[in-house]
Write a protein that holds these residues in place. Structure first.
Motif, PDB file in Angstrom:
ATOM      1  N   ALA A  89      68.253  -2.810  35.673  1.00 30.74           N
ATOM      2  CA  ALA A  89      66.913  -3.407  35.749  1.00 30.74           C
ATOM      3  C   ALA A  89      66.152  -3.280  34.434  1.00 30.74           C
ATOM      4  O   ALA A  89      65.450  -4.207  34.028  1.00 30.74           O
ATOM      5  CB  ALA A  89      66.119  -2.758  36.878  1.00 30.74           C
ATOM      6  N   THR A  90      66.298  -2.157  33.765  1.00 31.69           N
ATOM      7  CA  THR A  90      65.586  -1.945  32.494  1.00 31.69           C
ATOM      8  C   THR A  90      66.035  -2.949  31.457  1.00 31.69           C
ATOM      9  O   THR A  90      65.203  -3.528  30.727  1.00 31.69           O
ATOM     10  CB  THR A  90      65.830  -0.512  31.972  1.00 31.69           C
ATOM     11  OG1 THR A  90      65.392   0.426  32.958  1.00 31.69           O
ATOM     12  CG2 THR A  90      65.060  -0.282  30.679  1.00 31.69           C
ATOM     13  N   ASP A  91      67.343  -3.180  31.343  1.00 30.00           N
ATOM     14  CA  ASP A  91      67.862  -4.158  30.384  1.00 30.00           C
ATOM     15  C   ASP A  91      67.315  -5.552  30.684  1.00 30.00           C
ATOM     16  O   ASP A  91      66.910  -6.284  29.775  1.00 30.00           O
ATOM     17  CB  ASP A  91      69.394  -4.200  30.437  1.00 30.00           C
ATOM     18  CG  ASP A  91      70.026  -2.917  29.907  1.00 30.00           C
ATOM     19  OD1 ASP A  91      69.300  -2.135  29.246  1.00 30.00           O
ATOM     20  OD2 ASP A  91      71.217  -2.698  30.143  1.00 30.00           O
ATOM     21  N   ALA A  92      67.313  -5.915  31.956  1.00 31.07           N
ATOM     22  CA  ALA A  92      66.822  -7.241  32.350  1.00 31.07           C
ATOM     23  C   ALA A  92      65.336  -7.393  32.040  1.00 31.07           C
ATOM     24  O   ALA A  92      64.897  -8.444  31.557  1.00 31.07           O
ATOM     25  CB  ALA A  92      67.079  -7.476  33.837  1.00 31.07           C
ATOM     26  N   LEU A  93      64.554  -6.367  32.286  1.00 32.09           N
ATOM     27  CA  LEU A  93      63.118  -6.418  32.010  1.00 32.09           C
ATOM     28  C   LEU A  93      62.843  -6.493  30.510  1.00 32.09           C
ATOM     29  O   LEU A  93      61.935  -7.199  30.068  1.00 32.09           O
ATOM     30  CB  LEU A  93      62.420  -5.198  32.618  1.00 32.09           C
ATOM     31  CG  LEU A  93      62.235  -5.207  34.128  1.00 32.09           C
ATOM     32  CD1 LEU A  93      61.751  -3.854  34.609  1.00 32.09           C
ATOM     33  CD2 LEU A  93      61.252  -6.298  34.539  1.00 32.09           C
ATOM     34  N   ASN A  94      63.637  -5.761  29.737  1.00 33.42           N
ATOM     35  CA  ASN A  94      63.438  -5.746  28.284  1.00 33.42           C
ATOM     36  C   ASN A  94      63.682  -7.113  27.652  1.00 33.42           C
ATOM     37  O   ASN A  94      63.140  -7.419  26.584  1.00 33.42           O
ATOM     38  CB  ASN A  94      64.350  -4.706  27.632  1.00 33.42           C
ATOM     39  CG  ASN A  94      63.889  -3.276  27.899  1.00 33.42           C
ATOM     40  OD1 ASN A  94      62.726  -3.046  28.255  1.00 33.42           O
ATOM     41  ND2 ASN A  94      64.786  -2.314  27.742  1.00 33.42           N
ATOM     42  N   GLU A  95      64.497  -7.934  28.305  1.00 34.58           N
ATOM     43  CA  GLU A  95      64.749  -9.283  27.776  1.00 34.58           C
ATOM     44  C   GLU A  95      63.522 -10.176  27.914  1.00 34.58           C
ATOM     45  O   GLU A  95      63.405 -11.185  27.219  1.00 34.58           O
ATOM     46  CB  GLU A  95      65.927  -9.919  28.514  1.00 34.58           C
ATOM     47  CG  GLU A  95      67.262  -9.268  28.193  1.00 34.58           C
ATOM     48  CD  GLU A  95      68.396  -9.905  28.980  1.00 34.58           C
ATOM     49  OE1 GLU A  95      68.104 -10.726  29.878  1.00 34.58           O
ATOM     50  OE2 GLU A  95      69.560  -9.604  28.698  1.00 34.58           O
ATOM     51  N   GLU A  96      62.634  -9.852  28.854  1.00 32.07           N
ATOM     52  CA  GLU A  96      61.391 -10.593  29.087  1.00 32.07           C
ATOM     53  C   GLU A  96      61.645 -12.059  29.423  1.00 32.07           C
ATOM     54  O   GLU A  96      60.890 -12.954  29.021  1.00 32.07           O
ATOM     55  CB  GLU A  96      60.454 -10.470  27.877  1.00 32.07           C
ATOM     56  CG  GLU A  96      60.024  -9.033  27.607  1.00 32.07           C
ATOM     57  CD  GLU A  96      59.074  -8.913  26.440  1.00 32.07           C
ATOM     58  OE1 GLU A  96      59.031  -9.834  25.604  1.00 32.07           O
ATOM     59  OE2 GLU A  96      58.368  -7.898  26.369  1.00 32.07           O
ATOM     60  N   LEU A  97      62.711 -12.322  30.164  1.00 32.27           N
ATOM     61  CA  LEU A  97      63.032 -13.678  30.597  1.00 32.27           C
ATOM     62  C   LEU A  97      62.715 -13.886  32.068  1.00 32.27           C
ATOM     63  O   LEU A  97      62.547 -15.027  32.520  1.00 32.27           O
ATOM     64  CB  LEU A  97      64.532 -13.978  30.361  1.00 32.27           C
ATOM     65  CG  LEU A  97      64.998 -14.078  28.914  1.00 32.27           C
ATOM     66  CD1 LEU A  97      66.516 -14.229  28.861  1.00 32.27           C
ATOM     67  CD2 LEU A  97      64.322 -15.258  28.221  1.00 32.27           C
ATOM     68  N   ILE A  98      62.637 -12.789  32.821  1.00 27.41           N
ATOM     69  CA  ILE A  98      62.465 -12.874  34.269  1.00 27.41           C
ATOM     70  C   ILE A  98      61.379 -11.901  34.714  1.00 27.41           C
ATOM     71  O   ILE A  98      61.351 -10.752  34.269  1.00 27.41           O
ATOM     72  CB  ILE A  98      63.784 -12.541  34.998  1.00 27.41           C
ATOM     73  CG1 ILE A  98      64.919 -13.420  34.472  1.00 27.41           C
ATOM     74  CG2 ILE A  98      63.637 -12.722  36.502  1.00 27.41           C
ATOM     75  CD1 ILE A  98      66.273 -12.976  34.948  1.00 27.41           C
TER      76      ILE A  98
END
Length: 207
Positions: A89-98
């Motif tokens: 989840a942290t990686d996905a949030l850091n991308e700031e795409l979703i």
């Protein structure tokens, strides 16, 4: 029964997920083939999906990760519920795409699957309502288009809305090729006018 697509790099948990979701009113449709972006859009329409659940780690089966696919689908199909399933989840949030509200924990697919299903169904209901409003707006703007009351930009927006609504079989087929021809004619006319202006300047310079 809501139809929800599921894209993952492996199918070992698919049957288990399908059984659990079916008890909660969700028919989970697994994508068997490793399609590209456009192929996935076509699959969504052909299966008449209400939403899609995408695993974050899609490689090496796919040439992209889940968040990139979600970002693409968000641009192609307005308001379509695309939820990312991840243990990162942290990686996905850091991308700031979703948005965080569309990121689901993979661990919840066990004990927390009821919570996930409620969130999926809530997102679907919002999508269906917005789709209905989009259909109303399309029909209103289509009448304006037929009465020559829309500029080229508005017509392009109307065409994009048409492609999505047509995919869900909510509107009638329409041939937009005349619009493309009209745009080409306008462009040719503008180029011809520019050529005439340049020719006049050249004649002035010669004098």
């Amino acid at each position: 029964m809501y139809r929800v697509g599921f894209i993952d790099d492996q199918d070992k948990h698919v049957s288990k997920y399908q059984r659990r979701f079916k008890k909660l009113g969700i028919d989970l449709i697994y994508l068997e083939d490793a399609l590209d972006y456009n192929g996935i859009v076509d699959w969504i329409f052909s299966e008449k999906l209400d939403a899609i659940l995408i695993d974050y780690q899609l490689t090496p089966r796919y040439d992209f990760i889940g968040s990139r696919l979600v970002n693409y689908l968000n641009k192609k199909i307005f308001d379509f519920p695309c939820m990312l399933l991840t243990s990162y989840a942290t990686d996905a949030l850091n991308e700031e795409l979703i948005s965080e509200s569309f990121i689901l924990k993979k661990s919840d697919m066990q004990e927390g699957i009821e919570k996930i299903s409620r969130k999926i169904i809530q997102n679907i209901k919002v999508f269906q309502k917005r789709l209905s409003l989009a259909e109303e707006e399309y029909r209103e703007d289509f009448l304006k288009y037929k009465n020559n009351e829309l500029d080229i930009q508005k017509i392009e927006e109307l065409k994009e809305k048409y492609n999505v609504l047509k995919g869900y079989h909510l509107i009638e087929e329409y041939d937009w090729s005349a619009i493309d021809k009209e745009k080409d004619e306008e462009l040719n006319e503008a180029v011809n006018k520019l050529d005439e202006i340049l020719k006049k300047f050249e004649e002035i310079e010669v004098e």
